[in-house]
Write a protein that holds these residues in place. Structure first.
Motif, PDB file in Angstrom:
ATOM      1  N   LEU A  29     -12.118  14.625  -3.382  1.00  0.00           N
ATOM      2  CA  LEU A  29     -10.987  14.187  -2.563  1.00  0.00           C
ATOM      3  C   LEU A  29     -11.331  12.814  -2.010  1.00  0.00           C
ATOM      4  O   LEU A  29     -12.376  12.648  -1.365  1.00  0.00           O
ATOM      5  N   ILE A  30     -10.487  11.847  -2.305  1.00  0.00           N
ATOM      6  CA  ILE A  30     -10.761  10.494  -1.802  1.00  0.00           C
ATOM      7  C   ILE A  30      -9.615  10.045  -0.901  1.00  0.00           C
ATOM      8  O   ILE A  30      -8.478  10.521  -1.027  1.00  0.00           O
ATOM      9  N   LEU A  31      -9.936   9.135   0.006  1.00  0.00           N
ATOM     10  CA  LEU A  31      -8.925   8.614   0.929  1.00  0.00           C
ATOM     11  C   LEU A  31      -7.967   7.695   0.169  1.00  0.00           C
ATOM     12  O   LEU A  31      -8.408   6.791  -0.542  1.00  0.00           O
ATOM     13  N   CYS A  32      -6.663   7.921   0.330  1.00  0.00           N
ATOM     14  CA  CYS A  32      -5.659   7.121  -0.393  1.00  0.00           C
ATOM     15  C   CYS A  32      -4.702   6.466   0.596  1.00  0.00           C
ATOM     16  O   CYS A  32      -4.945   6.434   1.796  1.00  0.00           O
ATOM     17  N   ASP A  33      -3.601   5.948   0.069  1.00  0.00           N
ATOM     18  CA  ASP A  33      -2.522   5.357   0.872  1.00  0.00           C
ATOM     19  C   ASP A  33      -3.019   4.157   1.678  1.00  0.00           C
ATOM     20  O   ASP A  33      -3.770   3.339   1.163  1.00  0.00           O
ATOM     21  N   GLU A  34      -2.605   4.040   2.909  1.00  0.00           N
ATOM     22  CA  GLU A  34      -2.955   2.885   3.743  1.00  0.00           C
ATOM     23  C   GLU A  34      -3.332   3.355   5.135  1.00  0.00           C
ATOM     24  O   GLU A  34      -3.006   4.490   5.522  1.00  0.00           O
ATOM     25  N   ILE A  35      -4.022   2.502   5.873  1.00  0.00           N
ATOM     26  CA  ILE A  35      -4.202   2.743   7.312  1.00  0.00           C
ATOM     27  C   ILE A  35      -3.823   1.433   7.996  1.00  0.00           C
ATOM     28  O   ILE A  35      -4.490   0.418   7.820  1.00  0.00           O
ATOM     29  N   SER A  36      -2.716   1.450   8.710  1.00  0.00           N
ATOM     30  CA  SER A  36      -2.208   0.223   9.326  1.00  0.00           C
ATOM     31  C   SER A  36      -1.485   0.604  10.620  1.00  0.00           C
ATOM     32  O   SER A  36      -1.327   1.788  10.902  1.00  0.00           O
ATOM     33  N   PRO A  37      -0.996  -0.379  11.364  1.00  0.00           N
ATOM     34  CA  PRO A  37      -0.254  -0.018  12.599  1.00  0.00           C
ATOM     35  C   PRO A  37       1.043   0.735  12.307  1.00  0.00           C
ATOM     36  O   PRO A  37       1.682   1.238  13.220  1.00  0.00           O
ATOM     37  N   ASP A  38       1.438   0.832  11.034  1.00  0.00           N
ATOM     38  CA  ASP A  38       2.570   1.692  10.652  1.00  0.00           C
ATOM     39  C   ASP A  38       2.209   3.165  10.829  1.00  0.00           C
ATOM     40  O   ASP A  38       3.084   3.996  11.056  1.00  0.00           O
ATOM     41  N   SER A  39       0.936   3.474  10.650  1.00  0.00           N
ATOM     42  CA  SER A  39       0.532   4.892  10.602  1.00  0.00           C
ATOM     43  C   SER A  39      -0.497   5.253  11.668  1.00  0.00           C
ATOM     44  O   SER A  39      -1.119   6.304  11.598  1.00  0.00           O
ATOM     45  N   CYS A  40      -0.674   4.360  12.644  1.00  0.00           N
ATOM     46  CA  CYS A  40      -1.618   4.623  13.755  1.00  0.00           C
ATOM     47  C   CYS A  40      -0.906   4.351  15.073  1.00  0.00           C
ATOM     48  O   CYS A  40       0.057   3.606  15.113  1.00  0.00           O
ATOM     49  N   ARG A  41      -1.433   4.922  16.146  1.00  0.00           N
ATOM     50  CA  ARG A  41      -1.022   4.462  17.474  1.00  0.00           C
ATOM     51  C   ARG A  41      -2.210   3.735  18.094  1.00  0.00           C
ATOM     52  O   ARG A  41      -3.304   4.313  18.188  1.00  0.00           O
TER      53      ARG A  41
END
Ligand code: TYD
Length: 232
Positions: free
Chosen positions: A183-195
């Protein structure tokens, strides 16, 4: 060839079978797409922030889908089979949690809270527990426990990084994919998906600015990028 058109990214087939190209677009949406706008430069900012965070996670030994940064808005990624759940990690109460359980905004969680939502725009990404997800055949109990462990580790690394930038990571969403039996980390991590909140003032630097109409959301994203870029 476009494989998928998401709310803020498009997914294209890569040069070979095992890769995809993710393009960050200038679209911003909230409330499951009900509120949407196009903002010039938004894709570039989210890509830059996500790339910085993924690089930091890689340094800490987290395996991600990222192969190579192609340009300001595109990355080459491993073509994983995306697990149909969103993993949410919460260090403080906000958004949906406050609404659902009626607790104070900002209530601190130690240890952090991990939640799963079924990825389905049609159903509004309903929250589901491990038993429900296993019964639905979306992921196995082993996969769910692995995603929980990985997400908590990622949370530790991200909290550390954001703390150096004077930012509190209140919560965020992750997606994982199956790739070569892992299982690997996918997608994105940005201020769209964080608080993301200023550690001193509590000022919001994330998509809540857009969700709640608090001002120029890209000013918040620019501040996140500026501060993360300065972290030594
Ligand atoms: P949450 O409070 O559950 O939902 P809402 O955004 O409706 O208040 O969200 C927790 C965090 O996860 C928040 O930073 C936004 C992010 N998130 C996504 O990026 N996509 C999603 O589909 C969901 C449900 C949450």
């Amino acid at each position: 060839m476009v494989l998928h058109t998401g709310k803020s990214k498009t997914v294209h087939q890569g040069a070979d079978e095992n890769t995809v190209i993710l393009r960050f677009t200038d679209n911003i949406t909230a409330g499951n797409g009900e509120k949407h706008e196009t903002m010039q430069g938004k894709g570039e900012l989210c890509a830059a922030i996500s790339n910085l965070i993924f690089a930091h996670l890689k340094l800490n030994g987290v395996e991600t889908h990222l192969v190579e940064i192609l340009d300001e808005t595109s990355v080459l990624a491993k073509k994983a089979e995306i697990v149909g759940v969103e993993v949410i990690v919460r260090n403080a109460a906000a958004g949906g949690f406050v609404k659902k359980y009626g607790v104070a905004h900002g209530l601190i969680f130690e240890p952090p809270v991990v939640e799963f939502c079924v990825k389905s725009d049609k159903l509004g990404d309903p929250m589901a527990n491990e038993n429900q997800i296993a019964a639905l055949g979306i992921a196995t109990p082993d996969e769910l426990s692995e995603m929980t462990k990985k997400s908590l580790l990622i949370n530790t690394y991200m909290c550390r990084l954001f703390k150096k930038a004077g930012i509190r990571l209140a919560d965020f969403k992750l997606e994982f994919g199956r790739y070569e039996n892992k299982l690997i980390l996918c997608d994105e991590i940005s201020p769209d998906s964080c608080r993301l909140w200023d550690m001193k003032t509590g000022e919001k630097f994330d998509k809540d600015i857009f969700r709640q109409g608090l001002g120029d959301v890209l000013d918040g994203y620019r501040e996140v990028f500026r501060r993360l870029s300065d972290v030594k």
